[in-house]
Structures are given as C-alpha cells and as structure tokens.
Design an enzyme around this catalytic site. Structure first.
Site, PDB file in Angstrom:
ATOM      1  N   ARG A  91       9.777  -4.724  -9.698  1.00 48.93           N
ATOM      2  CA  ARG A  91      10.194  -3.269  -9.335  1.00 48.93           C
ATOM      3  C   ARG A  91      11.144  -2.205 -10.790  1.00 48.93           C
ATOM      4  O   ARG A  91      10.521  -1.023 -11.093  1.00 48.93           O
ATOM      5  CB  ARG A  91      11.147  -3.294  -8.136  1.00 48.93           C
ATOM      6  CG  ARG A  91      10.098  -4.274  -6.609  1.00 48.93           C
ATOM      7  CD  ARG A  91      10.879  -4.329  -5.584  1.00 48.93           C
ATOM      8  NE  ARG A  91      11.769  -5.930  -6.043  1.00 48.93           N
ATOM      9  CZ  ARG A  91      12.199  -6.139  -5.009  1.00 48.93           C
ATOM     10  NH1 ARG A  91      12.531  -5.424  -3.710  1.00 48.93           N
ATOM     11  NH2 ARG A  91      13.063  -7.367  -5.099  1.00 48.93           N
TER      12      ARG A  91
ATOM     13  N   CYS B 209      16.897  -4.024  -9.441  1.00 47.46           N
ATOM     14  CA  CYS B 209      16.210  -5.727  -8.148  1.00 47.46           C
ATOM     15  C   CYS B 209      17.135  -6.094  -8.479  1.00 47.46           C
ATOM     16  O   CYS B 209      18.000  -6.805  -8.764  1.00 47.46           O
ATOM     17  CB  CYS B 209      14.757  -4.895  -8.599  1.00 47.46           C
ATOM     18  SG  CYS B 209      14.433  -5.662 -10.256  1.00 47.46           S
TER      19      CYS B 209
ATOM     20  N   ASP C  17       9.574  -6.921  -2.233  1.00 44.41           N
ATOM     21  CA  ASP C  17       9.070  -7.181  -3.936  1.00 44.41           C
ATOM     22  C   ASP C  17       7.858  -8.041  -3.653  1.00 44.41           C
ATOM     23  O   ASP C  17       7.521  -8.331  -2.956  1.00 44.41           O
ATOM     24  CB  ASP C  17      10.162  -8.967  -3.858  1.00 44.41           C
ATOM     25  CG  ASP C  17      10.065  -9.931  -4.317  1.00 44.41           C
ATOM     26  OD1 ASP C  17       9.447  -9.143  -6.160  1.00 44.41           O
ATOM     27  OD2 ASP C  17      10.361 -10.757  -4.794  1.00 44.41           O
TER      28      ASP C  17
ATOM     29  N   ASN D 234      14.367  -7.757 -12.417  1.00 43.29           N
ATOM     30  CA  ASN D 234      13.991  -6.719 -13.587  1.00 43.29           C
ATOM     31  C   ASN D 234      13.387  -7.546 -13.959  1.00 43.29           C
ATOM     32  O   ASN D 234      13.327  -7.332 -14.888  1.00 43.29           O
ATOM     33  CB  ASN D 234      15.400  -6.469 -14.118  1.00 43.29           C
ATOM     34  CG  ASN D 234      15.543  -6.113 -15.461  1.00 43.29           C
ATOM     35  OD1 ASN D 234      15.712  -5.744 -16.512  1.00 43.29           O
ATOM     36  ND2 ASN D 234      15.315  -4.984 -14.627  1.00 43.29           N
TER      37      ASN D 234
HETATM   38  N1  LIG Z   1      11.281 -15.184  -7.765  1.00 42.49           N
HETATM   39  C1  LIG Z   1      12.309 -15.580  -8.897  1.00 42.49           C
HETATM   40  C2  LIG Z   1      13.210 -14.163  -8.157  1.00 42.49           C
HETATM   41  C3  LIG Z   1      12.726 -13.010  -8.497  1.00 42.49           C
HETATM   42  C4  LIG Z   1      12.717 -12.560  -7.592  1.00 42.49           C
HETATM   43  C5  LIG Z   1      12.250 -11.022  -6.913  1.00 42.49           C
HETATM   44  C6  LIG Z   1      11.992 -10.341  -8.194  1.00 42.49           C
HETATM   45  O1  LIG Z   1      10.430  -9.622  -8.314  1.00 42.49           O
HETATM   46  P1  LIG Z   1      11.930  -7.978  -8.673  1.00 42.49           P
HETATM   47  O2  LIG Z   1      12.156  -7.974 -10.178  1.00 42.49           O
HETATM   48  O3  LIG Z   1      11.288  -6.944  -8.293  1.00 42.49           O
HETATM   49  O4  LIG Z   1      13.039  -8.112  -8.431  1.00 42.49           O
HETATM   50  C7  LIG Z   1      12.264 -11.352  -9.655  1.00 42.49           C
HETATM   51  C8  LIG Z   1      12.329 -12.590  -9.128  1.00 42.49           C
HETATM   52  C9  LIG Z   1      12.785 -16.399  -7.989  1.00 42.49           C
HETATM   53  O5  LIG Z   1      12.606 -17.580  -7.183  1.00 42.49           O
HETATM   54  O6  LIG Z   1      14.214 -17.172  -8.916  1.00 42.49           O
END
Ligand SMILES: N[C@@H](Cc1ccc(OP(=O)(O)O)cc1)C(=O)O
Length: 200
Positions: free
Chosen positions: A13, A7, A122, A10
């Site tokens: 998901r 994803c 997400d 990490n």
């Molecule tokens: N939201 C984070 C990046 C991020 C995106 C999605 C996320 O969920 P997943 O682990 O499911 O990809 C986690 C982190 C940022 O703004 O830098």
C-alpha cells in the site's frame, strides 16, 4: 509538502501511494516517502503492486521496503497511515508528532471537505484484483488531494502561478487543516504543558 505514507510491510500500500503521489501530485510540490511499521527491510514491492502500477506507466520495480524510523516522522509535514490501526501504532510510538498523524482517508476528507471513507486494507495474498482496487482507492484520494491543491484548499509549495501573491513557500503550512497546521507551526507540544510536574 512532505508526505509520509505508512503501512505494515512497505511492500504494497504505502509504496503504491508514494509512487502514485509522485506521479499525480508532483506539480503541487509534494514530496512523498513511504515506510512500514513492521517490515522486512530491503525486499522489493510485491509483484502485483509492481504490475498494477506498470499498467499506469509507473515503474515500482526499484522500490525496496524500509522500516519507519523517527527521522522519517520528523522529516514529514504530514504522516498518513493506511488504517486506523496503523495510526494508533504511530500515535503510541510518536506522541510528540500526534498533530501530524492521520489516516490517509481521514486527512484527505479533512482537507477536501468530503467524506472519503476509511481504512485502506491490505491487498496482500488477495490477488491482482485486490491490488487494482487498492490502486483505484489510492488514486481516488490522490485526485481529491489534487483538487484541494488546485482549488486553493491546500497551499502549493514551490510552484509559481497558483496563488495571487506568489508566497508559495509558506502556503502549504498556512493552509493545512487545523491539526496539521498546528504541528507545522511548531511548538504545539509545548502548549498546555504545565511548567512543572507537580501534579504528575
Ligand atoms: N504478510 C507479511 C507482513 C505484511 C503485511 C502487509 C503487507 O502489505 P503492506 O505493505 O500494504 O502493509 C506486507 C507485508 C507477513 O506475514 O509477515
């Protein structure tokens, strides 16, 4: 079968998918791993992800985010992206591994013969109910995979009693869907490549 879930961060998901897969597919010889394509190395899973797995009796508190590296892709028999965008990023970064790169839903649809939908979005920042929905969606796909293993559509590695001939070790490779099977059999990157670069 080594399954790499990918994803973005990490933290939501793919760690949930990894932990649920370990929980639901262990008996089929599945070894799950998860990585992010753009992660903050070493941070824990999101509290909501930890909570929805805790409700299922799974402890995700020890998880730490890890950045995807080429050796992870090399390790995997199949690389399962949460969204088509992740898949495209993976294909661009690892064209040599294209045969084993899928979205999670696409691959499970392929092996199960059922249409199991598209992207796993997400849930970050959308509240615990979004994480519950994500967990339920991941479970749906993993249950379909378990069905594929138990019905023989997917081979089971290192588990006795699942097949008539006991040749479990190679079964997962032999029974993988076409694109995955080509990758697993090795050498497909060479096929179709001209001997020389005269036309390049
Ligand atoms: N939201 C984070 C990046 C991020 C995106 C999605 C996320 O969920 P997943 O682990 O499911 O990809 C986690 C982190 C940022 O703004 O830098």
């Amino acid at each position: 079968m080594k399954i790499l879930f990918v994803c973005t961060g990490n933290t939501c998901r793919s760690p949930m998918a990894e932990a649920l897969a370990r929980h639901l597919l262990a008996e089929y010889g599945v070894e799950p791993r998860s990585r992010g394509i753009f992660t903050w190395e070493g941070i824990p899973a999101s509290p909501e992800a930890v909570e929805v797995l805790r409700r299922r009796g799974i402890d995700l508190s020890a998880h730490r985010a890890a950045q995807l590296r080429p050796e992870d892709v090399a390790w995997a028999d199949v690389v399962l992206a949460m969204t088509a965008a992740h898949r495209e990023a993976l294909l661009a970064a690892f064209p040599e591994a294209r045969e084993k790169i899928w979205t999670f839903a696409e691959w499970v649809s392929e092996v199960s013969g059922r249409d199991l939908g598209g992207d796993i979005e997400d849930p970050a920042g959308k509240g615990i109910e979004a994480y519950e929905a994500t967990a339920a969606r991941l479970e749906e796909l993993l249950h379909a995979l378990a069905d594929a293993f138990s019905s023989g559509k997917l081979g089971v590695a290192a588990v006795s009693g699942n097949g008539p001939d006991g040749d479990a070790q190679n079964a997962s490779e032999a029974d993988a869907p076409a694109r995955g099977a080509e990758a697993l059999s090795g050498g497909t990157a060479e096929e179709g490549r001209p001997d020389g670069d005269a036309h390049a």
